[in-house]
Motif scaffolding. Structure first.
Motif, PDB file in Angstrom:
ATOM      1  N   ASN A  92      64.283  52.910 -19.280  1.00 41.54           N
ATOM      2  CA  ASN A  92      64.899  53.133 -20.630  1.00 41.54           C
ATOM      3  C   ASN A  92      63.502  53.011 -21.268  1.00 41.54           C
ATOM      4  O   ASN A  92      62.889  52.077 -21.772  1.00 41.54           O
ATOM      5  CB  ASN A  92      65.626  52.255 -21.145  1.00 41.54           C
ATOM      6  CG  ASN A  92      66.429  52.510 -22.397  1.00 41.54           C
ATOM      7  OD1 ASN A  92      65.901  53.427 -23.277  1.00 41.54           O
ATOM      8  ND2 ASN A  92      67.228  51.966 -22.902  1.00 41.54           N
ATOM      9  N   PRO A  93      62.991  54.276 -21.824  1.00 43.18           N
ATOM     10  CA  PRO A  93      61.663  54.052 -22.827  1.00 43.18           C
ATOM     11  C   PRO A  93      61.890  53.354 -24.296  1.00 43.18           C
ATOM     12  O   PRO A  93      60.830  53.289 -24.843  1.00 43.18           O
ATOM     13  CB  PRO A  93      61.567  55.666 -23.071  1.00 43.18           C
ATOM     14  CG  PRO A  93      62.647  56.283 -22.728  1.00 43.18           C
ATOM     15  CD  PRO A  93      63.384  55.776 -21.867  1.00 43.18           C
ATOM     16  N   ASN A  94      63.231  53.158 -24.454  1.00 47.66           N
ATOM     17  CA  ASN A  94      63.327  52.346 -25.743  1.00 47.66           C
ATOM     18  C   ASN A  94      63.242  50.787 -25.670  1.00 47.66           C
ATOM     19  O   ASN A  94      63.297  50.172 -26.573  1.00 47.66           O
ATOM     20  CB  ASN A  94      64.919  52.659 -26.226  1.00 47.66           C
ATOM     21  CG  ASN A  94      64.968  54.126 -26.567  1.00 47.66           C
ATOM     22  OD1 ASN A  94      64.315  54.665 -27.392  1.00 47.66           O
ATOM     23  ND2 ASN A  94      66.017  54.621 -26.261  1.00 47.66           N
ATOM     24  N   VAL A  95      63.193  50.604 -24.276  1.00 52.10           N
ATOM     25  CA  VAL A  95      62.921  48.861 -24.075  1.00 52.10           C
ATOM     26  C   VAL A  95      61.526  48.946 -24.069  1.00 52.10           C
ATOM     27  O   VAL A  95      60.589  49.233 -23.540  1.00 52.10           O
ATOM     28  CB  VAL A  95      63.614  48.677 -22.511  1.00 52.10           C
ATOM     29  CG1 VAL A  95      63.110  47.039 -22.105  1.00 52.10           C
ATOM     30  CG2 VAL A  95      64.828  48.876 -22.655  1.00 52.10           C
ATOM     31  N   LYS A  96      61.277  47.497 -24.846  1.00 53.53           N
ATOM     32  CA  LYS A  96      59.913  46.984 -24.929  1.00 53.53           C
ATOM     33  C   LYS A  96      59.842  45.485 -24.589  1.00 53.53           C
ATOM     34  O   LYS A  96      61.089  44.931 -24.458  1.00 53.53           O
ATOM     35  CB  LYS A  96      59.126  47.204 -26.339  1.00 53.53           C
ATOM     36  CG  LYS A  96      59.301  48.637 -26.619  1.00 53.53           C
ATOM     37  CD  LYS A  96      58.849  48.813 -27.993  1.00 53.53           C
ATOM     38  CE  LYS A  96      59.019  50.180 -28.477  1.00 53.53           C
ATOM     39  NZ  LYS A  96      58.475  50.630 -30.130  1.00 53.53           N
ATOM     40  N   GLY A  97      58.680  44.865 -24.109  1.00 57.13           N
ATOM     41  CA  GLY A  97      58.694  43.513 -23.995  1.00 57.13           C
ATOM     42  C   GLY A  97      57.352  42.989 -24.005  1.00 57.13           C
ATOM     43  O   GLY A  97      56.508  43.589 -24.172  1.00 57.13           O
ATOM     44  N   ILE A  98      57.622  41.660 -24.467  1.00 62.94           N
ATOM     45  CA  ILE A  98      56.501  40.653 -24.674  1.00 62.94           C
ATOM     46  C   ILE A  98      56.555  39.435 -23.848  1.00 62.94           C
ATOM     47  O   ILE A  98      57.640  38.995 -23.802  1.00 62.94           O
ATOM     48  CB  ILE A  98      56.373  40.261 -26.072  1.00 62.94           C
ATOM     49  CG1 ILE A  98      56.347  41.399 -27.141  1.00 62.94           C
ATOM     50  CG2 ILE A  98      55.219  39.361 -26.419  1.00 62.94           C
ATOM     51  CD1 ILE A  98      56.365  41.174 -28.629  1.00 62.94           C
ATOM     52  N   ARG A  99      55.611  39.094 -23.201  1.00 65.38           N
ATOM     53  CA  ARG A  99      55.810  38.065 -22.349  1.00 65.38           C
ATOM     54  C   ARG A  99      54.645  37.063 -22.730  1.00 65.38           C
ATOM     55  O   ARG A  99      53.330  37.096 -23.006  1.00 65.38           O
ATOM     56  CB  ARG A  99      55.289  38.402 -20.778  1.00 65.38           C
ATOM     57  CG  ARG A  99      55.477  37.313 -19.925  1.00 65.38           C
ATOM     58  CD  ARG A  99      54.885  37.765 -18.674  1.00 65.38           C
ATOM     59  NE  ARG A  99      55.520  36.861 -17.591  1.00 65.38           N
ATOM     60  CZ  ARG A  99      54.997  37.096 -15.944  1.00 65.38           C
ATOM     61  NH1 ARG A  99      54.375  38.236 -15.867  1.00 65.38           N
ATOM     62  NH2 ARG A  99      55.630  36.186 -15.265  1.00 65.38           N
ATOM     63  N   LYS A 135      50.330  32.600 -26.880  1.00 60.58           N
ATOM     64  CA  LYS A 135      49.356  33.400 -26.358  1.00 60.58           C
ATOM     65  C   LYS A 135      50.144  34.567 -25.507  1.00 60.58           C
ATOM     66  O   LYS A 135      51.021  33.915 -24.724  1.00 60.58           O
ATOM     67  CB  LYS A 135      48.215  32.641 -25.373  1.00 60.58           C
ATOM     68  CG  LYS A 135      47.311  31.922 -26.038  1.00 60.58           C
ATOM     69  CD  LYS A 135      46.536  30.948 -25.174  1.00 60.58           C
ATOM     70  CE  LYS A 135      45.469  30.325 -26.141  1.00 60.58           C
ATOM     71  NZ  LYS A 135      44.769  30.938 -26.808  1.00 60.58           N
ATOM     72  N   ILE A 136      49.950  35.882 -25.622  1.00 66.05           N
ATOM     73  CA  ILE A 136      50.495  36.699 -24.718  1.00 66.05           C
ATOM     74  C   ILE A 136      49.953  37.201 -23.821  1.00 66.05           C
ATOM     75  O   ILE A 136      48.544  37.387 -23.517  1.00 66.05           O
ATOM     76  CB  ILE A 136      51.067  38.119 -25.801  1.00 66.05           C
ATOM     77  CG1 ILE A 136      52.090  37.406 -27.109  1.00 66.05           C
ATOM     78  CG2 ILE A 136      51.574  39.288 -25.021  1.00 66.05           C
ATOM     79  CD1 ILE A 136      52.134  38.605 -27.852  1.00 66.05           C
ATOM     80  N   SER A 137      50.630  37.350 -22.528  1.00 74.44           N
ATOM     81  CA  SER A 137      49.952  37.891 -21.347  1.00 74.44           C
ATOM     82  C   SER A 137      50.239  39.309 -21.029  1.00 74.44           C
ATOM     83  O   SER A 137      49.365  39.877 -20.579  1.00 74.44           O
ATOM     84  CB  SER A 137      50.567  36.879 -20.175  1.00 74.44           C
ATOM     85  OG  SER A 137      51.792  37.083 -19.931  1.00 74.44           O
ATOM     86  N   GLU A 138      51.442  39.949 -21.410  1.00 73.17           N
ATOM     87  CA  GLU A 138      51.617  41.082 -21.095  1.00 73.17           C
ATOM     88  C   GLU A 138      52.382  41.791 -22.499  1.00 73.17           C
ATOM     89  O   GLU A 138      53.248  40.852 -22.999  1.00 73.17           O
ATOM     90  CB  GLU A 138      52.240  41.334 -19.816  1.00 73.17           C
ATOM     91  CG  GLU A 138      51.555  40.705 -18.623  1.00 73.17           C
ATOM     92  CD  GLU A 138      52.139  41.017 -17.298  1.00 73.17           C
ATOM     93  OE1 GLU A 138      52.913  42.211 -17.084  1.00 73.17           O
ATOM     94  OE2 GLU A 138      52.415  40.081 -16.725  1.00 73.17           O
ATOM     95  N   VAL A 139      52.348  43.164 -22.599  1.00 74.72           N
ATOM     96  CA  VAL A 139      53.049  43.627 -23.417  1.00 74.72           C
ATOM     97  C   VAL A 139      53.344  45.115 -22.922  1.00 74.72           C
ATOM     98  O   VAL A 139      52.630  45.854 -22.355  1.00 74.72           O
ATOM     99  CB  VAL A 139      52.504  44.038 -24.693  1.00 74.72           C
ATOM    100  CG1 VAL A 139      53.174  44.822 -25.761  1.00 74.72           C
ATOM    101  CG2 VAL A 139      52.030  42.617 -25.485  1.00 74.72           C
ATOM    102  N   ILE A 140      54.824  45.248 -23.020  1.00 68.83           N
ATOM    103  CA  ILE A 140      55.186  46.923 -22.289  1.00 68.83           C
ATOM    104  C   ILE A 140      55.317  47.704 -23.617  1.00 68.83           C
ATOM    105  O   ILE A 140      56.156  47.393 -24.646  1.00 68.83           O
ATOM    106  CB  ILE A 140      56.511  46.577 -21.883  1.00 68.83           C
ATOM    107  CG1 ILE A 140      56.453  45.938 -20.540  1.00 68.83           C
ATOM    108  CG2 ILE A 140      57.119  48.125 -21.510  1.00 68.83           C
ATOM    109  CD1 ILE A 140      57.743  45.674 -19.929  1.00 68.83           C
TER     110      ILE A 140
END
Length: 316
Positions: free
Chosen positions: A58-65, A311-316
């Motif tokens: 789903n391209p509407n899904v984003k994530g921050i880790r 601190k953020i390790s990954e972003v989608i």
């Protein structure tokens, strides 16, 4: 974009797929344009792998880790910085908040012109002793202290105008008091809506009794910040001045009494042998310290820089 949904989470791998599908169903039924922003607050299970998979589907899904667990307030802060929707919805990832409430919350922001709408879990499925009673006491204290008339400050299901989330700073453990932060920032139209509270389907709660203790401590902090956060000298300077004057007058009184007795020929003790002298001296010292605390607070306010809080390790 109509709606941005911000979902902070910690170890919720069992519920993420079901929650995503439920949200998508509601969004498609109303033909909303939307984005879902998952903030993985240092999960140690497969939550991030699931978010990655959902973002491909789903391209509407984003994530921050996050690199580790920094707390819900920091997760919301990161999510608020990223969102683009006209209306921002926050909700928990444990399926206790129902996505079916989103259209009504959206309507209250867009059509009824609320700045912020907070959910009220009037009927709860939590333990009466460990959660319900402490929650009622906590909410009563928050109402009396903040002046914001809400029945459930800590409900994760809330709706905001985009302008609100872009103009508040959610730090520490202040996610409980976002309505108060919004009020202090100048957003006065704050509403409340009774929402459905569902029993937890998977896993266990991440919050214990200590959250209420921390909540009351944060309540004192936010009361102070809302009253004196931009002018600490008004509190510490006033208290310090009062204490110093009391100590100075007491010392002056001791010296005058001694001089009068000496002139009259009466026996008198040394000033340093009078217990009142040490009380007066202590009052003057405390007064000086309070005054300096206010002065230093003013200097810090004028020179402070925003510090990196996570601190953020990954972003989608």
């Amino acid at each position: 974009m109509n709606i941005s949904i911000v979902i902070p989470l910690l170890n919720e791998e069992e519920s993420l797929l079901e929650l995503h599908n439920w949200i998508v169903k509601v969004m498609n039924a109303r033909q909303y344009s939307y984005e879902i922003v998952f903030i993985d607050d240092g999960s140690t299970d497969n939550s991030w792998l699931i978010i990655e998979g959902l973002s491909v589907e789903n391209p509407n899904v984003k994530g921050i880790r996050f690199l580790k667990n920094f707390g819900k307030s920091q997760a919301l802060h990161a999510g608020f910085a990223k969102v683009q929707g006209d209306v921002i919805i926050t909700m928990d990832a444990d399926l206790q908040d129902s996505p079916e409430e989103i259209p009504a919350l959206y309507d209250m922001i867009i059509n009824q012109k609320f700045d912020l709408v907070s959910g009220w879990k009037k009927k709860r499925y939590d333990s009466v002793v460990s959660k319900n009673l402490p929650s009622k006491l906590f909410n009563w204290a928050a109402r009396k202290t903040s002046g914001v008339e809400l029945n459930d400050f800590n409900c994760g299901l809330k709706a905001y105008k985009n302008m609100v989330v872009k103009n508040i700073e959610v730090s520490g453990e202040m996610h409980r008091y976002i309505p108060v932060l919004a009020k202090n920032a100048g957003f006065g139209k704050i509403g409340e809506k009774v929402v459905l509270h569902q029993a937890r389907k998977y896993g266990v709660t991440k919050f214990g009794m200590d959250r209420f203790i921390n909540g009351f401590l944060d309540l004192i902090t936010i009361w102070f910040l809302s009253r004196f956060g931009k002018r600490p000298m008004h509190l510490f300077g006033l208290l310090g001045s009062i204490m110093f004057v009391i100590g100075f007058l007491a010392t002056l009184f001791i010296i005058i009494i001694k001089l009068v007795k000496l002139k009259s020929g009466y026996d008198t003790i040394l000033v340093t042998d009078n217990p009142l002298f040490y009380i007066a001296l202590t009052a003057m010292m405390i007064g000086t310290q309070l005054f300096l605390a206010g002065f230093l607070g003013e200097i810090i306010l004028r020179t402070k820089n925003n510090e990196e809080r996570y601190k953020i390790s990954e972003v989608i």
